[in-house]
Write an enzyme that holds these catalytic residues in place. Structure first.
Site, PDB file in Angstrom:
ATOM      1  N   ALA A 116       1.472  -1.333  -0.189  1.00 41.52           N
ATOM      2  CA  ALA A 116       0.038  -0.122  -0.675  1.00 41.52           C
ATOM      3  C   ALA A 116       0.879   1.667   0.094  1.00 41.52           C
ATOM      4  CB  ALA A 116      -1.362   0.145   1.483  1.00 41.52           C
ATOM      5  N   ARG A 143       8.145   2.811   5.613  1.00 47.65           N
ATOM      6  CA  ARG A 143       7.202   3.522   4.610  1.00 47.65           C
ATOM      7  C   ARG A 143       5.537   3.150   4.989  1.00 47.65           C
ATOM      8  NH1 ARG A 143       7.782   3.243  -0.949  1.00 47.65           N
ATOM      9  NH2 ARG A 143       6.283   1.200  -0.967  1.00 47.65           N
ATOM     10  N   ARG A 211       8.511 -13.193  -6.137  1.00 49.35           N
ATOM     11  CA  ARG A 211       8.180 -12.388  -4.994  1.00 49.35           C
ATOM     12  C   ARG A 211       6.371 -11.581  -5.771  1.00 49.35           C
ATOM     13  NH1 ARG A 211       9.278  -7.003  -2.607  1.00 49.35           N
ATOM     14  NH2 ARG A 211       8.318  -6.608  -0.922  1.00 49.35           N
ATOM     15  N   CYS A 234       4.323  -1.500 -12.439  1.00 45.45           N
ATOM     16  CA  CYS A 234       5.131  -0.565 -12.896  1.00 45.45           C
ATOM     17  C   CYS A 234       5.768  -1.071 -14.187  1.00 45.45           C
ATOM     18  CB  CYS A 234       5.796   0.832 -12.567  1.00 45.45           C
ATOM     19  SG  CYS A 234       6.231   0.801 -11.418  1.00 45.45           S
TER      20      CYS A 234
END
Length: 296
Positions: A116, A143, A211, A234
């Site tokens: 997130a 983060r 992953r 991305c």
């Protein structure tokens, strides 16, 4: 990025897309992308935002067919405005705005955002649903703090932040809608005209792929029957995109075919039927999006 990394990037793009697209992709990765933001409808309204921009003599343009999205000359042109400081607008790339829209969450859904931070898509989901119940997962403690800060600033009131590796989420959880914007090589966001320490080689791509597959399988295990998951990266490399999706398609998981409305300045790259790969250019980052549904 050193010479060897750039050489690998060029060669891998050529291997993936062939001569027809390599020059357009490389040209797109050399472009400086425009600054874009969305109106955060949890705290602000489009009319208020547009009036503020006009009063501040900031030129802007609405983006067709992307909800609440605008283009401005630069972030510096808006960062001193109260609408920016108060969280009524949020700087976010156009490509990043697409996965929450494709997820199409509703107010009564229980929603999971599996990776997130920093909260761009989590807060967008909250805005789309008028603060539905969201579980936002981030494994990195620093983060996660940034995620909490952004959600609070943007008026997100029903999100629970879990500081945890999403691959280790308990199996008793169930979510109607899941967003997995998976950690990736970032091959669609590189600016080839800027110096960067970002590494790019096949080992990094394969490590990301492992992953991504683990995260996707975990996400699917947390869906009920007819639950939906949007997978995005991305990256423009098929190892992180189509090849990951193929790992989970079976009799109980179907690919929901995606079609986007005509979006100005957005070009697509060849992709698996039903998925979308956005070409990098001055308006859009390179991005991949797929939507899955659990049948049983």
């Amino acid at each position: 990025m050193n010479i060897n990394d750039k050489e690998f990037l060029y060669q891998h793009i050529a291997k993936t897309y062939g001569d027809e697209y390599i020059n357009k992709i490389i040209d797109g990765l050399k472009k400086t992308r425009v600054t874009t933001f969305r109106v955060n409808t949890l705290k602000g309204e489009k009319e208020e935002v547009e009036n503020t921009l006009k009063e501040a003599n900031v030129s802007f343009k609405n983006v067709s067919n992307i909800m609440d999205a605008y283009i401005v000359d630069s972030e510096s042109a808006i960062e001193n405005l109260d609408i920016y400081k108060d969280g009524k607008i949020y700087v976010q790339s156009l490509s990043s705005m697409l996965p929450p829209l494709i997820l199409n969450p509703s107010e009564n859904d229980h929603i999971l955002d599996m990776a997130a931070a920093p909260g761009s898509k989590t807060s967008q989901i909250a805005a789309l649903t008028n603060n539905a119940c969201i579980t936002a997962v981030e494994m990195n403690p620093m983060r996660a703090e940034r995620l909490k800060y952004n959600l609070n600033k943007l008026g997100v009131t029903r999100a629970t932040v879990l500081v945890k590796d999403a691959r280790l989420l308990d199996e008793f959880f169930r979510f109607d809608k899941i967003l997995l914007d998976a950690p990736c090589s970032g091959s669609g966001t590189i600016n080839l005209n800027e110096e960067t320490k970002q590494k790019m080689n096949i080992d990094i791509i394969k490590k990301c792929q492992q992953r991504q597959i683990a995260l996707l399988k975990k996400g699917i295990s947390l869906l009920p029957k007819n639950g939906e998951l949007v997978y995005s990266t991305c990256s423009i490399f098929k190892e992180e995109n189509e090849e990951v999706i193929k790992q989970v398609l079976n009799g109980s998981i179907e690919l929901v075919s995606l079609t986007l409305p005509n979006i100005e300045n957005m070009e697509l790259l060849p992709s698996m039927n039903g998925t979308i790969t956005v070409m990098p250019n001055e308006f859009f980052e390179g991005f991949f999006i797929a939507k899955l549904r659990k049948l049983k």
